[in-house]
Motif scaffolding. Structure first.
Motif, PDB file in Angstrom:
ATOM      1  N   ILE A  28       0.864  -1.200   0.000  1.00  0.00           N
ATOM      2  CA  ILE A  28       0.000   0.000   0.000  1.00  0.00           C
ATOM      3  C   ILE A  28       0.894   1.241   0.000  1.00  0.00           C
ATOM      4  CG2 ILE A  28      -1.739   1.309   1.303  1.00  0.00           C
ATOM      5  CD1 ILE A  28      -2.969  -1.262   0.560  1.00  0.00           C
ATOM      6  N   TYR A  32       1.010   4.261  -2.707  1.00  0.00           N
ATOM      7  CA  TYR A  32       0.417   5.576  -2.425  1.00  0.00           C
ATOM      8  C   TYR A  32       1.392   6.594  -1.848  1.00  0.00           C
ATOM      9  CZ  TYR A  32      -3.949   3.182  -3.306  1.00  0.00           C
ATOM     10  OH  TYR A  32      -4.942   2.470  -3.896  1.00  0.00           O
ATOM     11  N   LEU A  47      -8.221  15.325  -6.552  1.00  0.00           N
ATOM     12  CA  LEU A  47      -7.329  14.252  -6.096  1.00  0.00           C
ATOM     13  C   LEU A  47      -8.094  12.985  -5.720  1.00  0.00           C
ATOM     14  CD1 LEU A  47      -4.491  16.034  -4.101  1.00  0.00           C
ATOM     15  CD2 LEU A  47      -4.234  14.444  -5.980  1.00  0.00           C
ATOM     16  N   SER A  50     -10.568   7.392  -7.669  1.00  0.00           N
ATOM     17  CA  SER A  50     -11.640   6.394  -7.761  1.00  0.00           C
ATOM     18  C   SER A  50     -12.639   6.894  -8.800  1.00  0.00           C
ATOM     19  CB  SER A  50     -12.319   6.232  -6.393  1.00  0.00           C
ATOM     20  OG  SER A  50     -12.658   7.487  -5.859  1.00  0.00           O
ATOM     21  N   GLU A  88     -14.206   7.284   7.636  1.00  0.00           N
ATOM     22  CA  GLU A  88     -13.834   6.953   6.253  1.00  0.00           C
ATOM     23  C   GLU A  88     -12.706   5.926   6.270  1.00  0.00           C
ATOM     24  OE1 GLU A  88     -12.198  10.038   3.675  1.00  0.00           O
ATOM     25  OE2 GLU A  88     -12.667   8.817   1.910  1.00  0.00           O
ATOM     26  N   VAL A  89     -12.875   4.851   5.516  1.00  0.00           N
ATOM     27  CA  VAL A  89     -11.833   3.829   5.429  1.00  0.00           C
ATOM     28  C   VAL A  89     -11.158   4.002   4.071  1.00  0.00           C
ATOM     29  CG1 VAL A  89     -11.325   1.363   5.486  1.00  0.00           C
ATOM     30  CG2 VAL A  89     -13.178   2.279   6.896  1.00  0.00           C
ATOM     31  N   GLY A  92      -7.246   8.346   1.186  1.00  0.00           N
ATOM     32  CA  GLY A  92      -6.556   8.811  -0.026  1.00  0.00           C
ATOM     33  C   GLY A  92      -5.916  10.171   0.170  1.00  0.00           C
ATOM     34  N   SER A  95     -10.111  13.707  -0.697  1.00  0.00           N
ATOM     35  CA  SER A  95     -11.179  14.301  -1.521  1.00  0.00           C
ATOM     36  C   SER A  95     -12.512  14.370  -0.756  1.00  0.00           C
ATOM     37  CB  SER A  95     -11.355  13.518  -2.832  1.00  0.00           C
ATOM     38  OG  SER A  95     -11.609  12.165  -2.572  1.00  0.00           O
ATOM     39  N   LEU A 112      -8.991   6.822   7.896  1.00  0.00           N
ATOM     40  CA  LEU A 112      -7.889   5.874   8.048  1.00  0.00           C
ATOM     41  C   LEU A 112      -7.189   5.623   6.724  1.00  0.00           C
ATOM     42  CD1 LEU A 112      -9.818   3.101  10.069  1.00  0.00           C
ATOM     43  CD2 LEU A 112      -8.653   5.121  10.983  1.00  0.00           C
ATOM     44  N   THR A 113      -5.876   5.500   6.789  1.00  0.00           N
ATOM     45  CA  THR A 113      -5.073   5.005   5.670  1.00  0.00           C
ATOM     46  C   THR A 113      -3.745   4.519   6.232  1.00  0.00           C
ATOM     47  OG1 THR A 113      -3.876   5.536   3.630  1.00  0.00           O
ATOM     48  CG2 THR A 113      -4.174   7.342   5.169  1.00  0.00           C
ATOM     49  N   PRO A 114      -3.189   3.446   5.687  1.00  0.00           N
ATOM     50  CA  PRO A 114      -1.869   3.027   6.160  1.00  0.00           C
ATOM     51  C   PRO A 114      -0.733   3.859   5.541  1.00  0.00           C
ATOM     52  CG  PRO A 114      -3.065   1.210   5.075  1.00  0.00           C
ATOM     53  CD  PRO A 114      -3.778   2.481   4.759  1.00  0.00           C
ATOM     54  N   ALA A 115      -1.052   4.737   4.592  1.00  0.00           N
ATOM     55  CA  ALA A 115       0.003   5.462   3.873  1.00  0.00           C
ATOM     56  C   ALA A 115       0.346   6.776   4.586  1.00  0.00           C
ATOM     57  CB  ALA A 115      -0.436   5.737   2.436  1.00  0.00           C
ATOM     58  N   GLN A 118      -0.005  10.322   2.825  1.00  0.00           N
ATOM     59  CA  GLN A 118      -1.377  10.795   2.581  1.00  0.00           C
ATOM     60  C   GLN A 118      -1.859  11.551   3.826  1.00  0.00           C
ATOM     61  OE1 GLN A 118      -3.579   7.214   1.415  1.00  0.00           O
ATOM     62  NE2 GLN A 118      -3.256   7.747  -0.731  1.00  0.00           N
ATOM     63  N   SER A 135      -3.363   4.308   9.888  1.00  0.00           N
ATOM     64  CA  SER A 135      -3.785   3.018  10.439  1.00  0.00           C
ATOM     65  C   SER A 135      -4.599   2.272   9.393  1.00  0.00           C
ATOM     66  CB  SER A 135      -4.663   3.261  11.678  1.00  0.00           C
ATOM     67  OG  SER A 135      -5.239   2.055  12.117  1.00  0.00           O
ATOM     68  N   ILE A 152     -14.335   4.417  -0.307  1.00  0.00           N
ATOM     69  CA  ILE A 152     -14.366   4.554  -1.769  1.00  0.00           C
ATOM     70  C   ILE A 152     -13.046   4.062  -2.356  1.00  0.00           C
ATOM     71  CG2 ILE A 152     -14.724   6.149  -3.690  1.00  0.00           C
ATOM     72  CD1 ILE A 152     -16.036   8.111  -1.713  1.00  0.00           C
ATOM     73  N   GLY A 153     -13.121   2.993  -3.126  1.00  0.00           N
ATOM     74  CA  GLY A 153     -11.926   2.523  -3.841  1.00  0.00           C
ATOM     75  C   GLY A 153     -10.854   1.925  -2.952  1.00  0.00           C
TER      76      GLY A 153
HETATM   77  C1  LIG Z   1      -7.492   4.065  -4.536  1.00  0.00           C
HETATM   78  S1  LIG Z   1      -7.234   4.911  -3.022  1.00  0.00           S
HETATM   79  C2  LIG Z   1      -8.811   5.725  -2.858  1.00  0.00           C
HETATM   80  C3  LIG Z   1      -8.704   6.894  -1.944  1.00  0.00           C
HETATM   81  C4  LIG Z   1      -9.957   7.767  -1.803  1.00  0.00           C
HETATM   82  N1  LIG Z   1     -11.019   7.071  -1.130  1.00  0.00           N
HETATM   83  C5  LIG Z   1     -10.399   8.302  -3.144  1.00  0.00           C
HETATM   84  O1  LIG Z   1     -11.489   7.949  -3.606  1.00  0.00           O
HETATM   85  O2  LIG Z   1      -9.654   9.076  -3.721  1.00  0.00           O
HETATM   86  C6  LIG Z   1      -7.335   3.598  -1.795  1.00  0.00           C
HETATM   87  C7  LIG Z   1      -7.118   4.054  -0.355  1.00  0.00           C
HETATM   88  O3  LIG Z   1      -7.351   2.946   0.516  1.00  0.00           O
HETATM   89  C8  LIG Z   1      -6.334   2.911   1.499  1.00  0.00           C
HETATM   90  N2  LIG Z   1      -6.250   1.568   2.085  1.00  0.00           N
HETATM   91  C9  LIG Z   1      -5.788   0.428   1.516  1.00  0.00           C
HETATM   92  N3  LIG Z   1      -5.829  -0.593   2.397  1.00  0.00           N
HETATM   93  C10 LIG Z   1      -6.350  -0.085   3.560  1.00  0.00           C
HETATM   94  C11 LIG Z   1      -6.639  -0.622   4.853  1.00  0.00           C
HETATM   95  N4  LIG Z   1      -6.405  -1.895   5.139  1.00  0.00           N
HETATM   96  N5  LIG Z   1      -7.159   0.207   5.807  1.00  0.00           N
HETATM   97  C12 LIG Z   1      -7.415   1.510   5.521  1.00  0.00           C
HETATM   98  N6  LIG Z   1      -7.153   2.076   4.322  1.00  0.00           N
HETATM   99  C13 LIG Z   1      -6.631   1.291   3.355  1.00  0.00           C
HETATM  100  C14 LIG Z   1      -5.105   3.384   0.727  1.00  0.00           C
HETATM  101  O4  LIG Z   1      -4.052   3.776   1.566  1.00  0.00           O
HETATM  102  C15 LIG Z   1      -5.705   4.550  -0.041  1.00  0.00           C
HETATM  103  O5  LIG Z   1      -5.783   5.688   0.791  1.00  0.00           O
END
Ligand SMILES: C[S@@+](CC[C@H](N)C(=O)[O-])C[C@H]1O[C@@H](n2cnc3c(N)ncnc32)[C@H](O)[C@@H]1O
Length: 316
Positions: A28, A32, A47, A50, A88-89, A92, A95, A112-115, A118, A135, A152-153
């Motif tokens: 990930i 990202y 930005l 998705s 929000e999970v 990204g 956005s 949340l995001t593991p990156a 971001q 996270s 989303i995505g």
């Molecule tokens: C394609 S991006 C989409 C980001 C945003 N939702 C958008 O529409 O622009 C996927 C997102 O999911 C996050 N992600 C991936 N695995 C995850 C996990 N296990 N827990 C939380 N976030 C996760 C990535 O870090 C990234 O922020």
């Protein structure tokens, strides 16, 4: 009287850590943790990484307007338009946060995001009531329930690359169990994810898609609609499910156009290898969509429980 927890396993704090059955944190981050300016150039100012929601004919619509429509759709369908606490999970590049800052400035938001980068990027503009955490959802805990969840995505990353149908259902079950633990009864989750359309195994379209998935969502996997329904039904009722192939086709076309338009700048910024890699990956993914192998799912589900506020069954 029926116990509302009947057939509702998984409530309360998990007794053991939730395993990560999907893409690793390293993959990930590798995907990202890049220069935001690179993404800005091809995703546009929202930005949003998705699919958008396009009006037909798409050539009279714009990527920015379509992305805004998509964000508003998820805000309205999840109940984030009126709820007090929203999760929000997969945040990204923020956005959804930007849109919520306009529509719901006083909201209690957790994203949340593991990156790491971001989160650094989003913290530069998000106010304090928009809390962002580095996270994975698997590691996140709170004892304060949310009114709405938007993802989303991100679900493309939640099941592992080599998993079969049963493995994916189990991986998605863990995610929906997490959502159930996070939501109050009646709270909704609005989820968008690229998934398999109903095509025959072994078909040419499927081969194209498999190579696209490998390149685009490396270490990830994609769901069939039935897998998401099976995995969520212990805790949720279905509110809405749609498959909108055209939304991702139009979005991919817009991204590819942007990449080509900014080729010189982008190659200077990230090098030709990464530029060509992105262009190739987006093109293969577009081919898989046009061949009919993949589709874009939007799923809205509601946390099960007694229906509040409608009184008792009329007598007589
Ligand atoms: C394609 S991006 C989409 C980001 C945003 N939702 C958008 O529409 O622009 C996927 C997102 O999911 C996050 N992600 C991936 N695995 C995850 C996990 N296990 N827990 C939380 N976030 C996760 C990535 O870090 C990234 O922020």
């Amino acid at each position: 009287m029926a116990d509302s927890r009947m057939n509702d396993p998984g409530l309360g704090t998990p007794t053991a850590p939730i395993p990560n059955l999907g893409a690793s944190k390293a993959s990930i981050q590798a995907h990202y943790d890049r220069e935001p300016l690179f993404y800005e150039r091809f995703l546009g100012p929202s930005l949003a990484y998705s699919a958008a929601i396009w009006n037909e004919p798409a050539n009279r619509d714009t990527l920015e307007a379509a992305q805004l429509r998509k964000l508003d759709w998820h805000i309205d369908m999840s109940g984030a338009d009126s709820g007090r606490r929203v999760l929000e999970v997969g945040l990204g590049w923020g956005s959804l946060i930007k849109r919520l800052m306009v529509r719901r400035p006083g909201l209690e938001y957790v994203g949340l995001t593991p990156a790491d980068n971001q989160v650094q990027y989003v913290r530069s503009f998000a106010p304090e009531n928009f809390v962002t955490e580095i996270s994975a959802w698997q590691d996140y805990q709170t004892n304060r329930p949310f009114d709405a969840i938007v993802s989303i995505g991100a679900m493309e990353h939640f099941a592992g690359k080599t998993m079969d149908r049963n493995g994916r259902i189990e991986a998605y079950r863990l995610f929906f169990e997490f959502c159930a633990r996070m939501l109050r009864v009646g709270g909704r989750a609005s989820i968008q994810v690229n998934g398999w359309a109903n095509i025959a195994p072994g078909s040419e379209a499927r081969h194209i898609a498999e190579s696209g998935i490998d390149r685009f969502w490396n270490e990830g996997n994609l769901p069939h609609a039935s897998e998401m329904l099976l995995a969520s039904e212990p805790w949720f009722n279905l509110i809405h499910l749609e498959g909108k192939q055209r939304d991702y086709i139009y979005t991919l076309r817009a991204w590819i156009r942007n990449l080509r338009r900014h080729e010189t700048d982008l190659v200077a910024l990230v090098g030709s290898e990464m530029f060509n890699d992105y262009l190739h990956n987006l093109t293969v993914c577009l081919e898989a969509y046009v061949a009919g192998a993949l589709t874009l799912y939007r799923l809205v589900i509601e946390r099960k429980g007694p229906v509040a506020g409608l009184g008792s069954v009329p007598k007589g």
